[in-house]
Design an enzyme around this catalytic site. Structure first.
Site, short mmCIF file in Angstrom:
data_model
loop_
_atom_site.label_atom_id
_atom_site.label_comp_id
_atom_site.label_asym_id
_atom_site.label_seq_id
_atom_site.Cartn_x
_atom_site.Cartn_y
_atom_site.Cartn_z
N GLY A 69 8.15 0.66 -0.38
CA GLY A 69 6.81 1.23 -0.43
C GLY A 69 6.48 2.04 0.81
CB SER A 70 6.99 1.44 4.43
OG SER A 70 6.39 0.17 4.45
CG ASN A 150 -2.38 -4.58 1.38
OD1 ASN A 150 -3.11 -3.59 1.32
ND2 ASN A 150 -1.95 -5.07 2.50
CD GLN A 178 -0.08 -6.01 -3.08
OE1 GLN A 178 -0.15 -6.88 -3.93
NE2 GLN A 178 0.63 -6.17 -1.97
CB SER A 198 7.45 -1.85 -2.83
OG SER A 198 8.37 -2.68 -2.18
CG HIS A 200 9.31 -6.63 -1.48
ND1 HIS A 200 8.48 -7.50 -0.82
CD2 HIS A 200 9.10 -5.42 -0.91
CE1 HIS A 200 7.82 -6.84 0.14
NE2 HIS A 200 8.18 -5.58 0.09
CB THR A 236 25.46 6.19 -0.74
OG1 THR A 236 26.27 7.19 -0.10
CG2 THR A 236 26.15 5.69 -1.99
CB CYS A 323 1.64 -5.70 8.62
SG CYS A 323 2.10 -5.44 6.93
C1 LIG Z 1 3.91 -4.22 0.65
C2 LIG Z 1 3.10 -2.97 0.66
C3 LIG Z 1 3.62 -1.77 1.18
C4 LIG Z 1 4.97 -1.70 1.86
O1 LIG Z 1 6.03 -1.84 0.95
P1 LIG Z 1 7.49 -2.19 1.54
O2 LIG Z 1 8.39 -2.08 0.35
O3 LIG Z 1 7.40 -3.57 2.06
O4 LIG Z 1 7.79 -1.17 2.57
C5 LIG Z 1 2.84 -0.64 1.12
N1 LIG Z 1 1.62 -0.67 0.57
C6 LIG Z 1 1.08 -1.80 0.06
C7 LIG Z 1 -0.26 -1.76 -0.56
C8 LIG Z 1 1.80 -2.98 0.09
O5 LIG Z 1 1.27 -4.09 -0.40
#
Ligand SMILES: *Cc1c(COP(=O)(O)O)cnc(C)c1O
Length: 394
Positions: A69-70, A150, A178, A198, A200, A236, A323
């Protein structure tokens, strides 16, 4: 053990683990190689792209796989800013309660001459579309507003905001990390130009995500290197991780209505229970929020102590975002919805997973009630409040 921190990360689904481990063994080829082993990896990669695109109403070529996500947030915002700079448009609209992947990217752009307007999210944690419209200027190159927050879980009127941006010809990005896999999203109907996700956060692996970029929106690569991802993301591809993400997303979307109905019921049971604690308040709108998100402030206590004592009882939660925990600053999200410092320090975020049942919810309620009462029993602030030396805020 009750895991109630699904906004920080989720446990991988067994099917996604199975897909990933099988592919680590079988699909180890480089998808850019022309021989059979490479082409096998390529097929898996492109199948995953098609599957991800399909659940969002996108086209496969509009999906760029990233490390999460970042990275997707950075790429979306920096690409839109680069386009803006070419046209002499150096104004961006966002909100005060975005994820740091967005806020810190905007800070960087500010230093490079961009002007950023951060919209108010009000007490309920929801952006007002008419305020987005009013903030747009002739030199606005981007609006970036998260789909769902989040920390407090509030869901934004994305479709309306997108329609305003479309009408005014301004690019619209949403950090939907989210929301993807949890609430319905259709990038076309929702008028979204750029979207970050993202794996995870929906039971896929960590270190994998994607950026949706509507066709015609020129995206620049953050990473110099090969021509992978149509030249938009060198390196890759993480084929097993990407396939596992597609698997997890398919599952999450397939069970979305069922999961949301169950989680909403559990969430509301938890909210009712915690509301019984005196001088406490739910953070964010009670209705327009993610199905599994419960966020509270309790006056007169420290969120960090609450977390540690809950952990002793086998309940894993958060006091803000992963964070910000570890720093003493109260959450920027809680400050953005108008919580004062003292109150924002006493926060608790419980983000439920699909496996939760009534018994676990009731156990959480009991534990939080007892721990809050215990912490208040020796809190100097609580003492001042009960003695009338200080006024209650909640
Ligand atoms: C977790 C999160 C991210 C970051 O995602 P990562 O895959 O951990 O880099 C960005 N934005 C929101 C709203 C998130 O909850």
């Amino acid at each position: 053990m009750i895991y109630a921190d699904n906004a920080a990360t989720t446990k991988m689904s067994p099917k996604a683990i199975q897909t990933m481990t099988a592919l680590l063994k079988e699909a180890w080829g480089n998808p850019s190689s022309l021989y059979a082993q490479g082409q096998r990896a390529r097929e898996i990669l492109e199948k995953a792209r098609g599957d991800v695109a399909a659940v969002l109403g996108a086209e496969p070529r509009e999906i760029i796989f990233t490390s999460g996500g970042s990275e997707a947030d950075n790429q979306a915002i920096l690409s839109a800013a680069a386009l803006g700079r070419k046209k002499g448009k150096l104004h961006i609209v966002s909100t005060a309660f975005e994820h740091h992947a967005v806020l810190h990217t905007l800070d960087k752009l500010r230093k490079e001459g961009f002007e950023v307007t951060l919209l108010d999210v009000h007490e309920n944690g929801i952006v007002r579309p008419e305020e987005v419209e009013a903030a747009l200027r002739g030199d606005t190159c981007l609006v970036t507003i998260m789909f769902a927050n989040n920390e407090i879980g509030t869901i934004q009127p994305i479709r309306e905001i997108g329609a305003i941006c479309r009408k005014k010809g301004v690019l619209f990005h949403t950090d939907a990390v989210q929301a993807v896999g949890h609430v319905p999203i259709d990038v076309r109907a929702d008028n979204i130009d750029l979207l970050s996700a993202s794996a995870h956060k929906f039971h896929g692996p960590k270190g994998v995500g994607f950026l949706y970029a509507r066709k015609g929106v020129p995206v620049s690569s953050l990473i110099e290197g090969g021509a992978q991802e149509r030249g938009k993301r060198a390196g890759t591809e993480n084929v097993p991780g990407i396939a596992a993400m597609a698997e997890a997303l398919g599952e999450a979307c397939g069970q979305m209505a069922e999961n949301a109905a169950h989680l909403t019921e559990m969430r509301d049971r938890l909210i009712r229970g915690l509301s019984g604690i005196p001088h406490s308040a739910l953070n964010g709108d009670p209705v327009y929020r993610l199905p599994g998100n419960v966020s509270f402030c309790f006056e007169g206590i420290e969120g960090e102590s609450l977390l540690l004592l809950l952990d002793d009882r086998g309940i894993q939660a958060s006091s803000g975002s992963a964070c910000t925990s570890g720093s003493l600053d109260p959450s920027h999200v809680l400050l953005a919805i108008g919580r004062v410092h003292d109150v924002a320090h006493g926060s608790l975020r419980l983000t439920l997973g699909e496996e939760i049942g009534e018994a676990e919810v009731d156990e959480i309620i009991k534990a939080v009630k007892e721990v809050v009462a215990y912490l208040r029993s020796f809190s100097p602030i609580w003492r001042d409040l009960t003695l009338g030396k200080k006024e209650y805020i909640l």
